[in-house]
Structure formats: C-alpha cells, structure tokens
Scaffold this motif. Sequence first.
Motif, PDB file in Angstrom:
ATOM      1  N   UNK A  23      23.648  57.084  13.766  1.00 28.98           N
ATOM      2  CA  UNK A  23      25.557  56.495  14.175  1.00 28.98           C
ATOM      3  C   UNK A  23      25.977  56.179  15.119  1.00 28.98           C
ATOM      4  N   UNK A  24      24.665  57.410  16.194  1.00 26.88           N
ATOM      5  CA  UNK A  24      25.059  56.492  17.206  1.00 26.88           C
ATOM      6  C   UNK A  24      24.019  56.004  17.875  1.00 26.88           C
ATOM      7  N   UNK A  78      35.011  53.801  16.492  1.00 21.69           N
ATOM      8  CA  UNK A  78      35.465  55.014  16.034  1.00 21.69           C
ATOM      9  C   UNK A  78      35.185  56.306  16.712  1.00 21.69           C
ATOM     10  N   UNK A  79      35.320  57.414  16.776  1.00 25.32           N
ATOM     11  CA  UNK A  79      34.582  58.103  17.210  1.00 25.32           C
ATOM     12  C   UNK A  79      33.343  58.970  16.289  1.00 25.32           C
ATOM     13  N   UNK A  80      32.571  59.300  17.341  1.00 22.68           N
ATOM     14  CA  UNK A  80      31.606  59.666  17.188  1.00 22.68           C
ATOM     15  C   UNK A  80      31.350  61.196  16.751  1.00 22.68           C
ATOM     16  N   UNK A  81      30.206  61.246  15.856  1.00 19.72           N
ATOM     17  CA  UNK A  81      29.777  62.204  15.364  1.00 19.72           C
ATOM     18  C   UNK A  81      29.646  64.303  16.039  1.00 19.72           C
ATOM     19  N   UNK A 355      31.657  55.916   9.861  1.00 15.16           N
ATOM     20  CA  UNK A 355      32.054  54.247  10.792  1.00 15.16           C
ATOM     21  C   UNK A 355      30.908  52.927  10.163  1.00 15.16           C
ATOM     22  N   UNK A 356      29.817  53.396  10.435  1.00 15.43           N
ATOM     23  CA  UNK A 356      28.836  53.044  10.198  1.00 15.43           C
ATOM     24  C   UNK A 356      28.221  51.837   8.862  1.00 15.43           C
ATOM     25  N   UNK A 357      28.274  52.659   7.096  1.00 13.73           N
ATOM     26  CA  UNK A 357      27.712  52.351   6.511  1.00 13.73           C
ATOM     27  C   UNK A 357      27.792  50.819   6.051  1.00 13.73           C
TER      28      UNK A 357
END
Length: 489
Positions: A23-24, A78-81, A355-357
Amino acid sequence: MKSRFPDALVLIFAMIVLAQLASYVLPAGTFERELVDKDATVEALLLPDGSTYEVPAGTKQRSPGRRVKAGSYKRVEAESLPWHAALTRIPKGMEEAADIIFFVFIVGGVIGIVKATGAIDAAIGTAIRKLGDRPEVLVFGMISLFAVGSSTIGMAEEYMPFVPILVAMCLALKMDAIVALAIVYIGAGVGYGCAAMNPFTILIAKDIAGQPPTTFFWPRWGLLLVCVAIGTHHTLAYARRIKADPSKSLVADVHYGDGAYDMPGDVQLTRPRIAVLVSFAAMIGVFVWGVNVHEWYLVELAGLFFGLALVSMALGQISPNAAASHFTRGAAEMTGTALLIGFARTIEVVLVEASVIDTVIVGIASILESAQGLGDGPAAVLGAWGMLLVQSLCNFLIPSGSGQAYVTMPIMAPLADLIGVGRETAVLAYQFGDGFTNMLVPTNALLMGMLALGRVPYQRWVRFIVPFLIKIYLVAMIVLAWAALVQLQ
C-alpha cells in the motif's frame, strides 16, 4: 524431522504485512461502483472506450451488491495506513468475517452433539465395511457428492465439519489425511470451477455479463464429470502409493495417534442413529429449498443446525447438560480454524482501506487490453487464455467468488466482445480461475482452515494438489480455446 515451513497463521500474517507494504508503493485508485438491488434491471455496461454495451432486455441482477463500472477507474488521494495497521486491522478482519467465524463455531458445536449420538461414526463404519475393499467407489462417490453440492447451491463452508470425520475414515482404511482433504476440497473446487447453477458465483457472473442462466448449462455438468473423474484418479493413485509404502505419505511425520481421529468401538447402525442421519439429510434438503425459494444462507443454515442439535438430543437420549458439554467441546475444536479465517480476511481489509486493491485489479486486467480488435483464430484463443490467467491471479487477492465477479466481470464481459471471443467465454474464464485456484491460494481462509483441521501442512498440500491443477487447467484451456473459436454466446 520438524518442518521449517511457516505455520499457516504465520504465513497469513506475513501476507498481511506484505499487503501493508504494498500500500506504500502502489498508487491509490478506485472504480466507480453502483449499488445493485437483487431486483434491479441491468440495462447497459460501460466499455473501456466510454461507449456502452446494451445487455438483453429484462436481465435481472439476482444477488445484491456493488457493481464496478468498467472504464471508471481513477487515481485518488488516500491516507497512508499507519505503521501498526498490520496489527490493528486484524480485529477488523475478524469482524468482517464474523458471520463465517461464528457459523464455524456453531456447526462445530452441533456436530459435537451429533457425533455424541454415534450416528456419524456408525455411518462411516458401515461405509468402511461395505466399501472398504472398493476405495474407487468410495472416493468417487464422495468427491461427486461434494462437487454437486458446490455446483448447485454453492456449498463450501458447510463441508468443514466433515474434515475430521473423513480423516478418521481414511486412517482406518490405511490411507492418510491428504486423501481426506482431497475428497472434500477437490469436490468443492471442481464444483465451483464447473458450476452449473451456483447462486453465489456463476449466476452473478452471468447476470453481470447479460448471459441467460441456461447458456452452456448441460455442458458444464459434463465438465464437472470429467474433472471429478480426473480428481478421483489423482487421489486414488496417491492412495495406492501410500498403501503400498506408508513412508511415501506426505504427512507420514504428522502425529494422528492422540485419539482425535480414532474410530470408536461402537459403530453399529441402530435405528436411532439412522434417524439422526435421516434428520441430517432432511436438514440439507430444507436448506436447498430455502436457498432456492427464500434465498437463505449462513444465518438460516445455522438455525437449521441448532434444530438438528435438538432433534439429535432427543433421538440419542442426550441430556441438556451433556449436550451443552458436547457443544462447547465441539465449538472449541474450531478455534484455530476460526482464527485463520479472521486473519485471512484481514489481507483484503488492508488492501481495501489503503485503496490499492482496485489498482492491482486494473493493472492485471490492462494486460488484456492489447487484445482489443483481435478476431477469430489463435489470437482469440490467446485472449481467452489471458482472461483465465487474470481471473486466476485475481483470486489470490479476492478469494470471495461473488466479490471477484462484481469486480472483474463488468470489465471482462465487455472486453470479451471487443476481442471477439464471446461473453460466455468470459464467464467460463471467471469460474475456472475462481474455482480451481481456490484449491491452492493461501488467502483462501476456508482452505487454510480445513488444512489446519486435518493437520496437513500447507506445503505438503501444494505438493499434492499442483499436479492435479495442471491436469484440470489443461482441460480448462481446451474448453476456452474452443469457446473462443466459436465465439460462444
């Protein structure tokens, strides 16, 4: 020698961490989605070039959900996890999978009561006495039974309680737990992969693609028979090897002598036990009726299992206190399985929250866009095989069959028209990719849970199942090549 391969729980947790790291790196993006009610009419699908594809008038969406609009993918902010997401999202994964987790506990408890009547052990003992010298009939019959259940009403989770029972049966017949898992999961895998009317996969995919439910209906039953035959041969060939030389068993070093899988001494098929078995069969029949007429699923099935517990108590003359004890023990035996299910669901939770799927999905699907404009011939065949590859890869990320249908079919169905292979070809590629890879992907919580129940290490299962998958993928490729060449509609 103890295996150094990671435990299933360790493997799944590592995948949660990898999902967070991905995700990063990957850009956030999303498709536009629209809520589709079960009675909503699907009028058109948006093609990648912005035009629309009209589907047959009156096509109904049989199952509620959020449908992806093909061609609508866009980058988003989107905010990073947070750094601790791999830890804090595990409870959310448990919450997202709560329906299946609690269903597993309930079924485990009820099976504990049913087993206390001796009915299940008596049935297995009878099967061993009558068919023990004919393992071909036994294995083929059971694989076929599980396959039909998956092909028709989408049964899969319901098979989990049978794993310890089948392990006990196979051990008594001088086979091993691999054979027991093969009976269950080859049946379920080919049942989904060749499904004729599974309401949770094939009917959803057909509705999204605008295909009538009857298209290619009977040939799918023929495919199911072929794959069941291949699965039976593969399983029996392995069973014969280990019966001739037990040291060749893939789980020869796994301990099963603690009594958890032992067959009891009393296996007489008495009238009360026959009545319990008839009640169990009647419960399944009622559930089939409820699925078709009232759209029942896990909640209603759990209620039916509770009803079976009460009937079994009466027929087996089990007191309420004893039943409570059996229920608690049976549910407790499912704890490891329930944890694996929750951890596996966390992978999807992390990818969705980041939000990467959709970014991953659109990246895979874009490989096929180069096939636009291809017509008949070898190019069309390659396009159909490419669809199978995409769907197989997608199943690693979205092991839910219905979820995968909602994400990929709005893209694949119009793409099938553009590359000239026919919309039914896209549906076949979807169900092959979804159903067959379910027997392999470690993100499939049900598979990992069943392996844990049977004490089968994942890497041992991979060694057994990959050769079988190669065989049925060859069958799938032949069918897809034919479908692409005739532009199956």
